[in-house]
Design an enzyme around this catalytic site. Structure first.
Site, PDB file in Angstrom:
ATOM      1  N   ARG A  88      -7.931  20.006  18.836  1.00 28.17           N
ATOM      2  CA  ARG A  88      -6.915  21.036  19.078  1.00 28.17           C
ATOM      3  C   ARG A  88      -5.559  20.348  19.195  1.00 28.17           C
ATOM      4  NH1 ARG A  88      -4.857  23.220  24.240  1.00 28.17           N
ATOM      5  NH2 ARG A  88      -3.864  25.214  23.809  1.00 28.17           N
ATOM      6  N   HIS A 131       3.259  25.245  21.586  1.00 26.52           N
ATOM      7  CA  HIS A 131       2.950  24.591  22.861  1.00 26.52           C
ATOM      8  C   HIS A 131       4.279  24.134  23.465  1.00 26.52           C
ATOM      9  CE1 HIS A 131      -0.545  22.503  25.144  1.00 26.52           C
ATOM     10  NE2 HIS A 131       0.548  22.320  25.857  1.00 26.52           N
ATOM     11  N   GLU A 176      -0.592  28.928  26.869  1.00 25.02           N
ATOM     12  CA  GLU A 176      -0.165  29.182  28.246  1.00 25.02           C
ATOM     13  C   GLU A 176       1.205  29.862  28.364  1.00 25.02           C
ATOM     14  OE1 GLU A 176      -0.492  25.668  30.633  1.00 25.02           O
ATOM     15  OE2 GLU A 176      -2.622  25.439  30.270  1.00 25.02           O
ATOM     16  N   ASN A 306      -7.664  27.933  29.498  1.00 19.75           N
ATOM     17  CA  ASN A 306      -7.376  26.630  30.097  1.00 19.75           C
ATOM     18  C   ASN A 306      -7.597  26.745  31.590  1.00 19.75           C
ATOM     19  OD1 ASN A 306      -6.543  25.975  27.548  1.00 19.75           O
ATOM     20  ND2 ASN A 306      -4.397  25.598  28.085  1.00 19.75           N
ATOM     21  N   TYR A 308      -7.871  24.354  35.241  1.00 22.10           N
ATOM     22  CA  TYR A 308      -7.815  23.076  35.960  1.00 22.10           C
ATOM     23  C   TYR A 308      -8.295  23.226  37.397  1.00 22.10           C
ATOM     24  CZ  TYR A 308      -5.518  21.145  31.941  1.00 22.10           C
ATOM     25  OH  TYR A 308      -5.273  20.713  30.659  1.00 22.10           O
ATOM     26  N   GLU A 384      -8.676  23.892  27.302  1.00 23.76           N
ATOM     27  CA  GLU A 384      -8.229  22.723  28.072  1.00 23.76           C
ATOM     28  C   GLU A 384      -8.968  22.691  29.395  1.00 23.76           C
ATOM     29  OE1 GLU A 384      -4.004  22.223  28.885  1.00 23.76           O
ATOM     30  OE2 GLU A 384      -3.521  22.822  26.827  1.00 23.76           O
TER      31      GLU A 384
HETATM   32  C1  FCB Z   1      -1.517  22.431  30.793  1.00 24.75           C
HETATM   33  C2  FCB Z   1      -0.758  22.179  29.515  1.00 24.75           C
HETATM   34  C3  FCB Z   1      -0.997  20.829  28.908  1.00 24.75           C
HETATM   35  C4  FCB Z   1      -1.138  19.746  29.956  1.00 24.75           C
HETATM   36  C5  FCB Z   1      -2.104  20.156  31.039  1.00 24.75           C
HETATM   37  C6  FCB Z   1      -2.324  19.111  32.110  1.00 24.75           C
HETATM   38  O1  FCB Z   1      -0.847  23.357  31.564  1.00 24.75           O
HETATM   39  O2  FCB Z   1      -1.084  23.146  28.550  1.00 24.75           O
HETATM   40  O3  FCB Z   1       0.020  20.579  28.000  1.00 24.75           O
HETATM   41  O4  FCB Z   1       0.092  19.395  30.436  1.00 24.75           O
HETATM   42  O5  FCB Z   1      -1.672  21.336  31.641  1.00 24.75           O
END
Ligand code: FCB
Length: 480
Positions: A88, A131, A176, A306, A308, A384
């Site tokens: 990607r 992006h 995002e 995405n 985290y 992500e």
């Molecule tokens: C996301 C972004 C990516 C990277 C990660 C850690 O928000 O899409 O570019 O910075 O975080």
């Protein structure tokens, strides 16, 4: 459902993924390409933002980054050695249409060569159109706060399709939009660094409109393309479920992070509670035109998620808050949460990554299960997921057991969501390479491959070897 579940229990059995599940890695143009003046490229909002004193840690910028623009052949060879099914990447708008003007064939040619290299290596290209690198010339005309930017995005998307449409199957429009709109225009942590809540809400609508216009026209050109968008979604829980204020805070964060994008995209309407919360800002009627929501909700084939971390949220001032990446050196920034500026993010005393983000794998499972319950989802991909840790190069190698554990736990969470019926078809680790981590510059390393910025040497970390095995066997072994 058990709040932590097997993802946190001591014994972890082996877990298998389907033969056609995509294992990939992700990057983004500004974070890795460098060559910021090559072949006609001009400034994006990130080039400009990096020059603002105190905006980016260490005064870093993307001028050189990982020099991927010149090293893409070696990088694709590395991806092949890592057994990646898919890669990607994003296309830089200011390479394709510098200053948002005429098409620049030399800029497009880079992506054409990259795609050929990927296809030659048997790696499926997964393309993101945007992006975060808006041409600076468009920001000077008002950026995403202006409706015209959505039409300029369409024009740019079609220029890319003209050249790559014959070879790229999967096209996602935006990465995002939450970050573009709210970190860029309300909090000011990201380019263009504005702090104007009305501009942020206008940006939400124009980003979504740009997405819808591009999906509609790409679909008309080629009904066989696989089209979609990537959202960064969160799992927001009230810090104290018995506290009415905390419950309201969780609703607001869910609304501003998740539903303000998901509802228009998947249901063709903005969430009424978010409209009520932001009514005093008078944005909606000023920007939403007849037919916009039909355009925005054009059917898509993939949803990129995405993830985290999730968050505990509170309506009360708290001392023990987690760092959500909003600690910046010299420049004042604000809350990105429009009409929820009072909300705090109390620590749950979970382990944290080098970003200060809490590690909460079951939040990904619970998020996916909830999305599947609340929406008619297109096939979903984790576009992500990954972690920054303070990696050390020691005798030529990097041992990163925490990153391996992070990815393992999150993949298990994905598998649990699949077992609960969610149609997840792939996973992209963020990131292939250490790279320019936006306002944190080069201080945070997310790669499964270490980059020595002085020499541009790529050194696969222990996590890269581990991930290559997972991709080859489609299996997570038992206890690590
Ligand atoms: C996301 C972004 C990516 C990277 C990660 C850690 O928000 O899409 O570019 O910075 O975080």
């Amino acid at each position: 459902m058990n709040p932590s579940g097997p993802t946190t229990s001591a014994h972890r059995p082996p877990v298998d993924f389907p033969a056609d599940f995509l294992f990939g890695a992700a990057t983004a143009a500004y974070q890795i390409e460098g060559a910021s003046r090559a072949d006609g490229r001009t400034d994006s909002i990130w080039d400009t933002f990096c020059r603002v004193p105190g905006a980016v840690l260490g005064g870093d910028d993307g001028t050189v980054a990982d020099d991927h623009y010149h090293r893409y052949r070696d990088d694709v060879a590395l991806m092949k050695r890592l057994n990646l099914d898919s890669y990607r990447f994003s296309v830089a708008w200011p390479r394709v249409r510098p200053d948002a003007g005429a098409v620049n064939p030399r800029g497009l040619d880079f992506y054409s060569r990259l795609v050929d290299e990927l296809l030659g290596a048997g790696i499926k290209p997964w393309l993101t159109l945007y992006h975060w690198d808006l041409p600076q010339a468009l920001e000077e005309r008002g950026g995403w706060a202006e409706r015209d930017t959505a039409y300029r995005f369409l024009e740019y998307a079609l220029s890319v399709h003209d050249v790559l449409g014959d070879r790229v199957q999967t096209w996602t429009t935006l990465n995002e939009p939450w970050c573009s709109a709210f970190l860029g225009y309300a909090g000011g942590q990201h380019a263009p660094g504005r702090r104007d809540p009305v501009a942020a809400l206008r940006a939400v609508h124009h980003l979504l409109l740009g997405h819808g216009l591009a999906v509609t026209e790409l679909r008309r050109r080629d009904p066989d393309l696989s089209l979609g968008i990537t959202l960064n979604l969160t799992h927001a829980e009230p810090a104290d479920p018995a506290d009415e204020g905390d419950r309201d805070a969780a609703r607001r964060i869910d609304g501003l992070h998740n539903r303000i994008f998901l509802d228009p995209l998947l249901e063709g309407r903005y969430p009424t509670d978010v409209l009520a919360d932001t009514a005093a800002l008078d944005w909606h009627d000023a920007v939403v035109e007849a037919g916009d929501l039909d355009t925005i909700s054009a059917p898509t084939d993939v949803l990129g998620v995405n993830y985290y971390h999730g968050s505990a949220v509170s309506a009360h001032p708290r001392e023990d808050v987690v760092g959500l990446g909003q600690v910046y050196p010299e420049r004042p920034t604000g809350s990105p949460f429009v009409a929820a500026e009072h909300v705090t993010f109390p620590s749950r005393h979970l382990p944290v990554t080098d970003m200060g983000w809490e590690v909460q794998p079951w939040g990904l499972r619970d998020l996916l299960v909830r999305l599947d319950k609340d929406y008619r989802l297109p096939p979903t991909y984790i576009t992500e997921n990954g972690a920054a840790y303070a990696d050390r190069l020691c005798n030529g190698s990097v041992e990163d057991p925490e990153r391996i554990a992070y990815i393992d736990r999150h993949l298990r969470a994905v598998r649990e969501a699949m077992d609960a019926g969610v149609d997840v078809r792939g996973y992209f680790v963020w990131s292939l390479l250490d790279n320019f981590e936006w306002a944190f510059g080069y201080a945070k390393r997310f790669g499964i491959v270490y980059v020595d910025y002085a020499t541009q040497e790529r050194i696969p970390k222990a996590s890269a070897a581990w991930y290559a095995d997972v991709a080859a066997t489609r299996r997570l072994e038992g206890d690590l």
